[in-house]
Motif scaffolding. Sequence first.
Motif, short mmCIF file in Angstrom:
data_model
loop_
_atom_site.label_atom_id
_atom_site.label_comp_id
_atom_site.label_asym_id
_atom_site.label_seq_id
_atom_site.Cartn_x
_atom_site.Cartn_y
_atom_site.Cartn_z
N TRP A 150 -34.08 16.07 -54.81
CA TRP A 150 -35.06 16.62 -53.53
C TRP A 150 -35.45 15.10 -52.28
O TRP A 150 -34.88 14.33 -52.08
N GLY A 151 -35.79 16.32 -51.02
CA GLY A 151 -36.03 15.52 -50.56
C GLY A 151 -36.48 15.78 -48.82
O GLY A 151 -36.75 17.50 -49.41
N SER A 152 -36.63 15.00 -47.63
CA SER A 152 -37.15 15.98 -47.09
C SER A 152 -36.45 15.54 -45.57
O SER A 152 -35.95 14.68 -45.81
N GLY A 153 -36.79 16.77 -44.43
CA GLY A 153 -35.95 15.69 -43.54
C GLY A 153 -36.67 16.52 -42.24
O GLY A 153 -37.01 17.50 -42.19
N GLY A 154 -36.41 16.57 -41.13
CA GLY A 154 -36.49 16.76 -39.62
C GLY A 154 -35.41 18.04 -38.68
O GLY A 154 -34.30 17.23 -38.86
N ASP A 155 -35.94 18.41 -38.33
CA ASP A 155 -34.85 19.14 -36.82
C ASP A 155 -35.38 19.30 -35.87
O ASP A 155 -36.76 19.72 -36.15
N SER A 156 -34.94 19.99 -34.60
CA SER A 156 -35.60 20.25 -33.36
C SER A 156 -34.83 21.70 -33.04
O SER A 156 -33.50 21.40 -33.33
N VAL A 157 -35.64 22.12 -32.56
CA VAL A 157 -35.03 23.52 -31.74
C VAL A 157 -35.19 23.47 -30.53
O VAL A 157 -36.62 23.43 -29.99
N ASP A 158 -33.88 23.79 -29.46
CA ASP A 158 -34.29 23.29 -27.95
C ASP A 158 -33.83 24.42 -27.50
O ASP A 158 -32.86 25.08 -27.55
N PHE A 159 -35.28 25.42 -27.18
CA PHE A 159 -35.15 26.83 -26.94
C PHE A 159 -34.43 26.78 -25.13
O PHE A 159 -35.04 27.97 -25.27
N GLY A 160 -34.48 26.13 -24.33
CA GLY A 160 -34.27 25.87 -22.56
C GLY A 160 -35.14 26.20 -22.12
O GLY A 160 -35.90 26.17 -22.95
N VAL A 161 -35.28 25.89 -20.73
CA VAL A 161 -36.55 25.92 -19.94
C VAL A 161 -36.76 27.08 -19.79
O VAL A 161 -36.38 28.96 -19.83
N ALA A 162 -38.15 27.09 -19.99
CA ALA A 162 -38.83 28.04 -19.82
C ALA A 162 -39.64 28.42 -19.04
O ALA A 162 -40.14 29.38 -18.67
N GLU A 163 -39.74 27.15 -18.40
CA GLU A 163 -41.82 27.33 -16.96
C GLU A 163 -41.33 26.53 -16.18
O GLU A 163 -40.70 25.61 -16.65
N THR A 164 -41.89 26.65 -14.99
CA THR A 164 -41.89 25.10 -14.47
C THR A 164 -43.49 24.89 -14.34
O THR A 164 -44.01 25.87 -13.97
N HIS A 165 -43.74 23.68 -14.08
CA HIS A 165 -44.78 23.15 -14.05
C HIS A 165 -44.62 21.93 -12.72
O HIS A 165 -43.83 20.95 -12.77
N HIS A 166 -46.20 21.89 -12.11
CA HIS A 166 -46.32 20.34 -11.74
C HIS A 166 -46.50 19.02 -12.53
O HIS A 166 -46.84 19.52 -13.90
#
Length: 107
Positions: A4-20
Amino acid sequence: MIIWGSGGDSVDFGVAETHHCETCEKERPYRLVLHYRYWGFYWVFNRVTKKQYAMICDICGRGWEIESSKIEPLLDTAPIPFMRRYGLAILGGIFAIFMVMAALEKH
Ligand SMILES: [Zn+2]
């Protein structure tokens, strides 16, 4: 042997908005990113232990966290692979079926 073990990951949804952006002091494109961690057996039967959505400035990488309850209804696809979300539940289901079958064979 049980692995058993653990892991991590990330998901990039791309540019969603513009902000200052406070750091860039300019209008910047912001990406929606999901970071998550999972835990499970044999790297297949997992469950998600931690989920964090964030809006990140595309230029400087700074941003802020977003509550998953606010953002998930807006997403049309499940960002985390199925077996990382429900794999451990499926393993529990398989185990339960074997227990029932073993119990039935004794009679
Ligand atoms: Zn920035």
